[in-house]
Write a protein that holds these residues in place. Structure first.
Motif, PDB file in Angstrom:
ATOM      1  N   ARG A 103       0.879  -1.177   0.000  1.00 36.22           N
ATOM      2  CA  ARG A 103       0.000   0.000   0.000  1.00 36.22           C
ATOM      3  C   ARG A 103       0.907   1.214   0.000  1.00 36.22           C
ATOM      4  NH1 ARG A 103      -1.573   4.058   3.331  1.00 36.22           N
ATOM      5  NH2 ARG A 103      -3.760   4.687   3.271  1.00 36.22           N
ATOM      6  N   ARG A 104       0.677   2.110  -0.961  1.00 33.36           N
ATOM      7  CA  ARG A 104       1.523   3.298  -1.031  1.00 33.36           C
ATOM      8  C   ARG A 104       0.706   4.512  -1.449  1.00 33.36           C
ATOM      9  NH1 ARG A 104       7.432   3.833  -3.883  1.00 33.36           N
ATOM     10  NH2 ARG A 104       7.859   5.924  -3.107  1.00 33.36           N
ATOM     11  N   ARG A 105       0.890   5.577  -0.720  1.00 32.94           N
ATOM     12  CA  ARG A 105       0.210   6.837  -1.040  1.00 32.94           C
ATOM     13  C   ARG A 105       1.083   7.650  -1.984  1.00 32.94           C
ATOM     14  NH1 ARG A 105      -4.095   9.815  -0.384  1.00 32.94           N
ATOM     15  NH2 ARG A 105      -3.857  12.060  -0.330  1.00 32.94           N
ATOM     16  N   TRP A 106       0.445   8.231  -2.998  1.00 31.19           N
ATOM     17  CA  TRP A 106       1.127   9.152  -3.908  1.00 31.19           C
ATOM     18  C   TRP A 106       0.555  10.535  -3.698  1.00 31.19           C
ATOM     19  CZ3 TRP A 106       1.916   4.183  -5.561  1.00 31.19           C
ATOM     20  CH2 TRP A 106       3.171   3.932  -6.103  1.00 31.19           C
ATOM     21  N   GLU A 107       1.429  11.498  -3.481  1.00 27.98           N
ATOM     22  CA  GLU A 107       1.020  12.877  -3.246  1.00 27.98           C
ATOM     23  C   GLU A 107       1.053  13.710  -4.523  1.00 27.98           C
ATOM     24  OE1 GLU A 107      -0.440  13.879  -0.631  1.00 27.98           O
ATOM     25  OE2 GLU A 107       0.017  12.196   0.678  1.00 27.98           O
ATOM     26  N   GLU A 108       1.127  13.043  -5.664  1.00 23.08           N
ATOM     27  CA  GLU A 108       1.038  13.730  -6.948  1.00 23.08           C
ATOM     28  C   GLU A 108      -0.297  13.388  -7.582  1.00 23.08           C
ATOM     29  OE1 GLU A 108       3.962  11.267  -7.346  1.00 23.08           O
ATOM     30  OE2 GLU A 108       5.126  12.521  -6.006  1.00 23.08           O
ATOM     31  N   SER A 109      -0.832  14.326  -8.340  1.00 22.24           N
ATOM     32  CA  SER A 109      -2.062  14.025  -9.067  1.00 22.24           C
ATOM     33  C   SER A 109      -1.694  13.350 -10.386  1.00 22.24           C
ATOM     34  CB  SER A 109      -2.878  15.298  -9.291  1.00 22.24           C
ATOM     35  OG  SER A 109      -2.105  16.255  -9.977  1.00 22.24           O
ATOM     36  N   ARG A 110      -2.683  12.930 -11.116  1.00 20.26           N
ATOM     37  CA  ARG A 110      -2.474  12.157 -12.337  1.00 20.26           C
ATOM     38  C   ARG A 110      -1.815  12.940 -13.469  1.00 20.26           C
ATOM     39  NH1 ARG A 110      -5.921   7.473 -13.261  1.00 20.26           N
ATOM     40  NH2 ARG A 110      -5.897   8.097 -15.438  1.00 20.26           N
TER      41      ARG A 110
ATOM     42  N   ASP B 103      -3.433  14.291 -15.951  1.00 24.73           N
ATOM     43  CA  ASP B 103      -4.177  14.069 -17.195  1.00 24.73           C
ATOM     44  C   ASP B 103      -5.584  14.639 -17.039  1.00 24.73           C
ATOM     45  OD1 ASP B 103      -5.546  12.214 -15.611  1.00 24.73           O
ATOM     46  OD2 ASP B 103      -4.777  10.458 -16.655  1.00 24.73           O
ATOM     47  N   GLU B 104      -6.501  14.242 -17.898  1.00 24.16           N
ATOM     48  CA  GLU B 104      -7.858  14.800 -17.824  1.00 24.16           C
ATOM     49  C   GLU B 104      -8.605  14.398 -16.552  1.00 24.16           C
ATOM     50  OE1 GLU B 104      -8.547  11.267 -20.764  1.00 24.16           O
ATOM     51  OE2 GLU B 104      -6.846  12.448 -20.113  1.00 24.16           O
ATOM     52  N   PHE B 105      -8.051  13.450 -15.791  1.00 26.19           N
ATOM     53  CA  PHE B 105      -8.673  13.025 -14.534  1.00 26.19           C
ATOM     54  C   PHE B 105      -7.923  13.588 -13.327  1.00 26.19           C
ATOM     55  CE2 PHE B 105      -9.209   9.674 -17.771  1.00 26.19           C
ATOM     56  CZ  PHE B 105     -10.571   9.835 -17.978  1.00 26.19           C
ATOM     57  N   ASP B 106      -7.171  14.641 -13.532  1.00 24.08           N
ATOM     58  CA  ASP B 106      -6.359  15.273 -12.502  1.00 24.08           C
ATOM     59  C   ASP B 106      -7.194  15.717 -11.296  1.00 24.08           C
ATOM     60  OD1 ASP B 106      -3.543  15.980 -12.131  1.00 24.08           O
ATOM     61  OD2 ASP B 106      -4.285  18.040 -11.977  1.00 24.08           O
ATOM     62  N   THR B 107      -8.445  16.058 -11.518  1.00 23.50           N
ATOM     63  CA  THR B 107      -9.307  16.532 -10.424  1.00 23.50           C
ATOM     64  C   THR B 107      -9.615  15.421  -9.415  1.00 23.50           C
ATOM     65  OG1 THR B 107     -11.309  16.083 -11.714  1.00 23.50           O
ATOM     66  CG2 THR B 107     -10.378  18.316 -11.838  1.00 23.50           C
ATOM     67  N   TRP B 108      -9.274  14.186  -9.725  1.00 28.34           N
ATOM     68  CA  TRP B 108      -9.466  13.096  -8.767  1.00 28.34           C
ATOM     69  C   TRP B 108      -8.560  13.266  -7.559  1.00 28.34           C
ATOM     70  CZ3 TRP B 108      -9.561   8.052 -12.181  1.00 28.34           C
ATOM     71  CH2 TRP B 108     -10.689   8.077 -13.002  1.00 28.34           C
ATOM     72  N   GLY B 109      -7.479  14.024  -7.710  1.00 25.03           N
ATOM     73  CA  GLY B 109      -6.582  14.293  -6.590  1.00 25.03           C
ATOM     74  C   GLY B 109      -5.506  13.249  -6.400  1.00 25.03           C
ATOM     75  N   HIS B 110      -4.960  13.247  -5.207  1.00 27.47           N
ATOM     76  CA  HIS B 110      -3.909  12.296  -4.853  1.00 27.47           C
ATOM     77  C   HIS B 110      -4.531  10.914  -4.664  1.00 27.47           C
ATOM     78  CE1 HIS B 110      -1.768  16.058  -3.100  1.00 27.47           C
ATOM     79  NE2 HIS B 110      -1.761  16.047  -4.418  1.00 27.47           N
ATOM     80  N   SER B 111      -3.681   9.907  -4.449  1.00 30.00           N
ATOM     81  CA  SER B 111      -4.220   8.549  -4.425  1.00 30.00           C
ATOM     82  C   SER B 111      -3.416   7.614  -3.530  1.00 30.00           C
ATOM     83  CB  SER B 111      -4.237   7.983  -5.850  1.00 30.00           C
ATOM     84  OG  SER B 111      -2.940   8.061  -6.417  1.00 30.00           O
ATOM     85  N   VAL B 112      -4.069   6.511  -3.177  1.00 30.50           N
ATOM     86  CA  VAL B 112      -3.418   5.398  -2.493  1.00 30.50           C
ATOM     87  C   VAL B 112      -3.500   4.215  -3.445  1.00 30.50           C
ATOM     88  CG1 VAL B 112      -3.446   3.854  -0.501  1.00 30.50           C
ATOM     89  CG2 VAL B 112      -4.071   6.259  -0.225  1.00 30.50           C
TER      90      VAL B 112
ATOM     91  N   GLN C  74      -4.121  -4.724  -8.802  1.00 29.95           N
ATOM     92  CA  GLN C  74      -3.810  -3.346  -8.409  1.00 29.95           C
ATOM     93  C   GLN C  74      -5.105  -2.585  -8.191  1.00 29.95           C
ATOM     94  OE1 GLN C  74      -0.949  -1.462 -11.060  1.00 29.95           O
ATOM     95  NE2 GLN C  74      -2.417   0.193 -11.373  1.00 29.95           N
ATOM     96  N   ILE C  75      -5.116  -1.750  -7.159  1.00 26.38           N
ATOM     97  CA  ILE C  75      -6.260  -0.893  -6.852  1.00 26.38           C
ATOM     98  C   ILE C  75      -5.716   0.517  -6.662  1.00 26.38           C
ATOM     99  CG2 ILE C  75      -8.237  -0.510  -5.328  1.00 26.38           C
ATOM    100  CD1 ILE C  75      -7.219  -3.461  -4.221  1.00 26.38           C
ATOM    101  N   GLU C  76      -6.401   1.490  -7.240  1.00 22.63           N
ATOM    102  CA  GLU C  76      -6.048   2.893  -7.066  1.00 22.63           C
ATOM    103  C   GLU C  76      -7.260   3.584  -6.443  1.00 22.63           C
ATOM    104  OE1 GLU C  76      -4.994   4.414 -10.935  1.00 22.63           O
ATOM    105  OE2 GLU C  76      -3.995   2.515 -11.422  1.00 22.63           O
ATOM    106  N   VAL C  77      -7.073   4.190  -5.269  1.00 17.17           N
ATOM    107  CA  VAL C  77      -8.143   4.868  -4.562  1.00 17.17           C
ATOM    108  C   VAL C  77      -7.801   6.352  -4.515  1.00 17.17           C
ATOM    109  CG1 VAL C  77      -9.445   5.034  -2.407  1.00 17.17           C
ATOM    110  CG2 VAL C  77      -8.567   2.803  -3.164  1.00 17.17           C
ATOM    111  N   TYR C  78      -8.608   7.161  -5.190  1.00 17.86           N
ATOM    112  CA  TYR C  78      -8.340   8.593  -5.305  1.00 17.86           C
ATOM    113  C   TYR C  78      -9.099   9.377  -4.245  1.00 17.86           C
ATOM    114  CZ  TYR C  78      -5.895   7.507  -9.537  1.00 17.86           C
ATOM    115  OH  TYR C  78      -4.988   6.978 -10.425  1.00 17.86           O
ATOM    116  N   ASP C  79      -8.507  10.501  -3.827  1.00 18.50           N
ATOM    117  CA  ASP C  79      -9.093  11.328  -2.772  1.00 18.50           C
ATOM    118  C   ASP C  79     -10.515  11.777  -3.086  1.00 18.50           C
ATOM    119  OD1 ASP C  79      -6.707  11.026  -1.418  1.00 18.50           O
ATOM    120  OD2 ASP C  79      -6.017  13.081  -1.766  1.00 18.50           O
TER     121      ASP C  79
END
Length: 94
Positions: free
Chosen positions: A7-14, A16-25, A39-44
């Motif tokens: 499990r790893r958190r990323w403090e960068e946004s995508r 791309d056109e889905f940038d508004t999803w925010g940061h992710s785990v 793989q699972i990506e959970v966005y803020d």
């Protein structure tokens, strides 16, 4: 194969056109060579993406195409249990 789980958190946004999803785990199950199997990506903002056998990619992205067994990066601090990964996998759409 038992698999390894991270499990790893990323403090960068995508970026791309889905940038508004925010940061992710991101959650990974990897094989013995470190290649992502699931793989699972959970966005803020609430979006959740899930990739694995039979669903390797879609219009939003896809299963990682690089081994996490990279000598330049230590993933051991991000290790989680199989049970923790499975809880997220199941809640993301089982």
């Amino acid at each position: 194969m038992d698999g390894r789980f991270y499990r790893r958190r990323w403090e960068e946004s995508r970026g791309d056109e889905f940038d508004t999803w925010g940061h992710s785990v991101w959650y990974f199950e990897v094989d013995d060579d470190g290649w992502p199997v699931r793989q699972i990506e959970v966005y803020d903002a609430g979006s959740v993406l899930r990739y694995g056998p039979g669903h390797e990619e879609d219009q939003y992205g896809g299963l990682g195409e690089a081994s996490l067994d990279d000598p330049e990066e230590d993933w051991s601090p991000f290790a989680i249990t199989r049970a923790a990964f499975e809880r997220v996998w199941d809640s993301a759409g089982g």
